[in-house]
Design a protein around this motif. Structure first.
Motif, mmCIF file in Angstrom:
data_model
loop_
_atom_site.group_PDB
_atom_site.id
_atom_site.type_symbol
_atom_site.label_atom_id
_atom_site.label_comp_id
_atom_site.label_asym_id
_atom_site.label_seq_id
_atom_site.Cartn_x
_atom_site.Cartn_y
_atom_site.Cartn_z
ATOM 1 N N ALA A 182 0.841 -1.195 0.000
ATOM 2 C CA ALA A 182 0.000 0.000 0.000
ATOM 3 C C ALA A 182 0.880 1.251 0.000
ATOM 4 N N TYR A 183 0.254 2.406 -0.113
ATOM 5 C CA TYR A 183 0.923 3.726 -0.033
ATOM 6 C C TYR A 183 1.850 3.992 -1.212
ATOM 7 N N THR A 192 5.700 12.661 -3.511
ATOM 8 C CA THR A 192 6.811 13.616 -3.471
ATOM 9 C C THR A 192 7.468 13.667 -2.104
ATOM 10 N N LYS A 193 6.723 13.442 -1.059
ATOM 11 C CA LYS A 193 7.299 13.510 0.289
ATOM 12 C C LYS A 193 7.932 12.195 0.737
ATOM 13 N N LYS A 194 7.758 11.134 -0.031
ATOM 14 C CA LYS A 194 8.329 9.841 0.317
ATOM 15 C C LYS A 194 9.718 9.723 -0.303
ATOM 16 N N THR A 195 10.630 9.120 0.431
ATOM 17 C CA THR A 195 11.997 8.993 -0.066
ATOM 18 C C THR A 195 12.053 7.978 -1.201
#
Length: 64
Positions: free
Chosen positions: A27-28, A34-37
Motif C-alpha cells: 500500500a501507499y 513527493t514527500k516519500k523517499t
C-alpha cells in the motif's frame, strides 16, 4: 444451487506463487509520492506474500 463466483476485486489484486502462496502489492504507492523517499518508494515496488492468517479469506474470494 447458485454458482460460486470469484470476487472481481480480489482477482485484480492478488496472484498465486508457484508454491501456492498469495502475492500482494504494498500500500501507499499510489499518490502523494513527493514527500516519500526514493528508498521507501523503491521498497514499496516489490511484491509481498500474504500473511498466513489472511490467506484463507483471500483463497475463498478467489474460488473458481
Amino acid at each position: 444451487m447458485p454458482k460460486m463466483k470469484t470476487i472481481s476485486a480480489a482477482k485484480k489484486r492478488f496472484d498465486f506463487t508457484g508454491t501456492g502462496k498469495i502475492k500482494r502489492k504494498h500500500a501507499y504507492k499510489s499518490h502523494i509520492l513527493t514527500k516519500k523517499t526514493i528508498k521507501r518508494k523503491r521498497n514499496l515496488d516489490h511484491t509481498a506474500t500474504m500473511d498466513k492468517v489472511d490467506a484463507p479469506a483471500v483463497k475463498l474470494m478467489l474460488v473458481k
